[in-house]
Design a protein around this motif. Structure first.
Motif, PDB file in Angstrom:
ATOM      1  N   THR A   1       0.864  -1.170   0.000  1.00  0.00           N
ATOM      2  CA  THR A   1       0.000   0.000   0.000  1.00  0.00           C
ATOM      3  C   THR A   1       0.906   1.227   0.000  1.00  0.00           C
ATOM      4  OG1 THR A   1      -1.725  -1.164   1.207  1.00  0.00           O
ATOM      5  CG2 THR A   1      -1.786   1.221   1.299  1.00  0.00           C
ATOM      6  N   PHE A   2       0.534   2.214  -0.784  1.00  0.00           N
ATOM      7  CA  PHE A   2       1.322   3.442  -0.877  1.00  0.00           C
ATOM      8  C   PHE A   2       0.546   4.566  -0.211  1.00  0.00           C
ATOM      9  CE2 PHE A   2       2.893   0.680  -4.107  1.00  0.00           C
ATOM     10  CZ  PHE A   2       4.258   0.928  -4.146  1.00  0.00           C
ATOM     11  N   LEU A   3       1.159   5.151   0.785  1.00  0.00           N
ATOM     12  CA  LEU A   3       0.539   6.235   1.536  1.00  0.00           C
ATOM     13  C   LEU A   3       1.177   7.543   1.075  1.00  0.00           C
ATOM     14  CD1 LEU A   3      -0.336   5.517   5.134  1.00  0.00           C
ATOM     15  CD2 LEU A   3       0.185   7.844   4.509  1.00  0.00           C
ATOM     16  N   LEU A   4       0.386   8.410   0.469  1.00  0.00           N
ATOM     17  CA  LEU A   4       0.905   9.651  -0.101  1.00  0.00           C
ATOM     18  C   LEU A   4       0.755  10.816   0.877  1.00  0.00           C
ATOM     19  CD1 LEU A   4       0.431   7.738  -2.520  1.00  0.00           C
ATOM     20  CD2 LEU A   4      -0.174   9.737  -3.851  1.00  0.00           C
ATOM     21  N   VAL A   5       1.866  11.510   1.095  1.00  0.00           N
ATOM     22  CA  VAL A   5       1.883  12.682   1.963  1.00  0.00           C
ATOM     23  C   VAL A   5       2.279  13.883   1.102  1.00  0.00           C
ATOM     24  CG1 VAL A   5       2.992  13.758   3.965  1.00  0.00           C
ATOM     25  CG2 VAL A   5       2.552  11.288   3.962  1.00  0.00           C
ATOM     26  N   ASP A   6       1.504  14.942   1.178  1.00  0.00           N
ATOM     27  CA  ASP A   6       1.766  16.153   0.402  1.00  0.00           C
ATOM     28  C   ASP A   6       3.084  16.779   0.859  1.00  0.00           C
ATOM     29  OD1 ASP A   6       1.726  19.035  -0.298  1.00  0.00           O
ATOM     30  OD2 ASP A   6      -0.286  18.587  -1.034  1.00  0.00           O
ATOM     31  N   GLY A   7       3.999  17.000  -0.081  1.00  0.00           N
ATOM     32  CA  GLY A   7       5.326  17.534   0.228  1.00  0.00           C
ATOM     33  C   GLY A   7       5.312  18.932   0.810  1.00  0.00           C
ATOM     34  N   VAL A   8       4.281  19.699   0.524  1.00  0.00           N
ATOM     35  CA  VAL A   8       4.179  21.066   1.044  1.00  0.00           C
ATOM     36  C   VAL A   8       3.557  21.049   2.440  1.00  0.00           C
ATOM     37  CG1 VAL A   8       3.169  23.350   0.676  1.00  0.00           C
ATOM     38  CG2 VAL A   8       4.024  22.038  -1.279  1.00  0.00           C
ATOM     39  N   VAL A   9       2.556  20.215   2.647  1.00  0.00           N
ATOM     40  CA  VAL A   9       1.798  20.182   3.896  1.00  0.00           C
ATOM     41  C   VAL A   9       2.479  19.327   4.967  1.00  0.00           C
ATOM     42  CG1 VAL A   9      -0.447  19.636   4.900  1.00  0.00           C
ATOM     43  CG2 VAL A   9      -0.325  20.538   2.587  1.00  0.00           C
TER      44      VAL A   9
ATOM     45  N   ALA B   1       7.480  22.450  -3.084  1.00  0.00           N
ATOM     46  CA  ALA B   1       8.024  22.765  -1.751  1.00  0.00           C
ATOM     47  C   ALA B   1       9.427  23.349  -1.868  1.00  0.00           C
ATOM     48  CB  ALA B   1       8.060  21.506  -0.894  1.00  0.00           C
ATOM     49  N   SER B   2       9.727  24.317  -1.014  1.00  0.00           N
ATOM     50  CA  SER B   2      11.091  24.851  -0.973  1.00  0.00           C
ATOM     51  C   SER B   2      12.004  23.759  -0.419  1.00  0.00           C
ATOM     52  CB  SER B   2      11.145  26.082  -0.064  1.00  0.00           C
ATOM     53  OG  SER B   2      10.943  25.692   1.292  1.00  0.00           O
ATOM     54  N   ARG B   3      13.288  23.887  -0.653  1.00  0.00           N
ATOM     55  CA  ARG B   3      14.236  22.869  -0.169  1.00  0.00           C
ATOM     56  C   ARG B   3      14.200  22.741   1.350  1.00  0.00           C
ATOM     57  NH1 ARG B   3      19.489  23.908  -4.008  1.00  0.00           N
ATOM     58  NH2 ARG B   3      18.540  23.065  -5.895  1.00  0.00           N
ATOM     59  N   GLY B   4      14.085  23.870   2.037  1.00  0.00           N
ATOM     60  CA  GLY B   4      14.037  23.856   3.496  1.00  0.00           C
ATOM     61  C   GLY B   4      12.801  23.141   4.013  1.00  0.00           C
ATOM     62  N   LEU B   5      11.651  23.431   3.410  1.00  0.00           N
ATOM     63  CA  LEU B   5      10.405  22.785   3.811  1.00  0.00           C
ATOM     64  C   LEU B   5      10.442  21.297   3.492  1.00  0.00           C
ATOM     65  CD1 LEU B   5       7.539  23.006   4.929  1.00  0.00           C
ATOM     66  CD2 LEU B   5       6.763  23.603   2.616  1.00  0.00           C
ATOM     67  N   LEU B   6      10.995  20.968   2.345  1.00  0.00           N
ATOM     68  CA  LEU B   6      11.117  19.569   1.941  1.00  0.00           C
ATOM     69  C   LEU B   6      11.985  18.804   2.939  1.00  0.00           C
ATOM     70  CD1 LEU B   6      10.001  17.951  -0.397  1.00  0.00           C
ATOM     71  CD2 LEU B   6      12.108  18.413  -1.652  1.00  0.00           C
ATOM     72  N   LEU B   7      13.111  19.388   3.312  1.00  0.00           N
ATOM     73  CA  LEU B   7      13.993  18.744   4.282  1.00  0.00           C
ATOM     74  C   LEU B   7      13.296  18.570   5.622  1.00  0.00           C
ATOM     75  CD1 LEU B   7      16.719  17.589   5.099  1.00  0.00           C
ATOM     76  CD2 LEU B   7      17.475  19.922   5.604  1.00  0.00           C
ATOM     77  N   LYS B   8      12.597  19.588   6.073  1.00  0.00           N
ATOM     78  CA  LYS B   8      11.848  19.510   7.335  1.00  0.00           C
ATOM     79  C   LYS B   8      10.851  18.362   7.289  1.00  0.00           C
ATOM     80  CE  LYS B   8       8.066  21.968   9.585  1.00  0.00           C
ATOM     81  NZ  LYS B   8       7.097  20.996   9.115  1.00  0.00           N
TER      82      LYS B   8
END
Length: 168
Positions: free
Chosen positions: A72-80, A110-117
């Motif tokens: 099963t693939f659980l998708l999480v929004d990269g921005v949220v 997503a910005s790189r900082g947000l993506l890393l977070k």
């Protein structure tokens, strides 16, 4: 979102025709796609804000009864990032003992900082709270096709359609 990713993932498989809507939460029922003679992909409705009213009954019953379910693939929004609904979905998958993978989608937005977070938060969450989650987080963008090739390889591997090469 999800439909765009499925379209990108199976862009080389003409039998998988996925409609993509401009409005989120458009998938209200489970859609089944036969991928050649290899496997069946099931596109389930999202469990977030636009989830259908019968989501829990529909999805829980399917997940509990499908003993041949590979992943099963659980998708999480990269921005949220991780939401309360994601935590609930993980709890359900863990409770049923279903193997799953977490994916961070829309990484192009997503910005790189947000993506890393968000990546670090998900990695910590997986380490602390899961047993059945595949340890590798997949980062993907349906728009830029980032991570799509690796995800294709993973799906081929999980479904037994990727020949392994022995190291000599």
């Amino acid at each position: 979102g999800k439909s765009s990713l499925i379209r990108a993932l199976f862009s080389l498989a003409p039998e998988v025709e996925v409609r993509v809507s401009k409005t989120p939460g458009h998938t209200k029922k489970m859609n089944f796609f036969k991928v050649a003679k290899y496997f069946t992909l099931v596109d389930m409705p999202g469990y977030g804000y636009h989830a259908p009213q019968d989501f829990v009954e529909m999805v829980e019953a399917y997940l509990q009864e499908r003993h041949n379910l590979k992943r099963t693939f659980l998708l999480v929004d990269g921005v949220v990032g991780l939401q309360k609904t994601d935590h609930i979905a993980v709890e359900m998958l863990e409770k049923f003992g279903i193997p799953y993978v977490m994916m961070l989608t829309k990484i192009d937005r997503a910005s790189r900082g947000l993506l890393l977070k968000n990546v670090l938060e998900i990695q910590e969450f997986v380490k602390e709270n899961t047993q059945g989650c595949f340890p590798q987080l997949f980062l993907v963008s349906a728009v830029e096709f980032s991570g799509v090739h690796l995800l294709r390889c993973f799906v081929a591997h999980v479904t037994g359609n990727l020949p392994t090469v022995e190291a000599s």
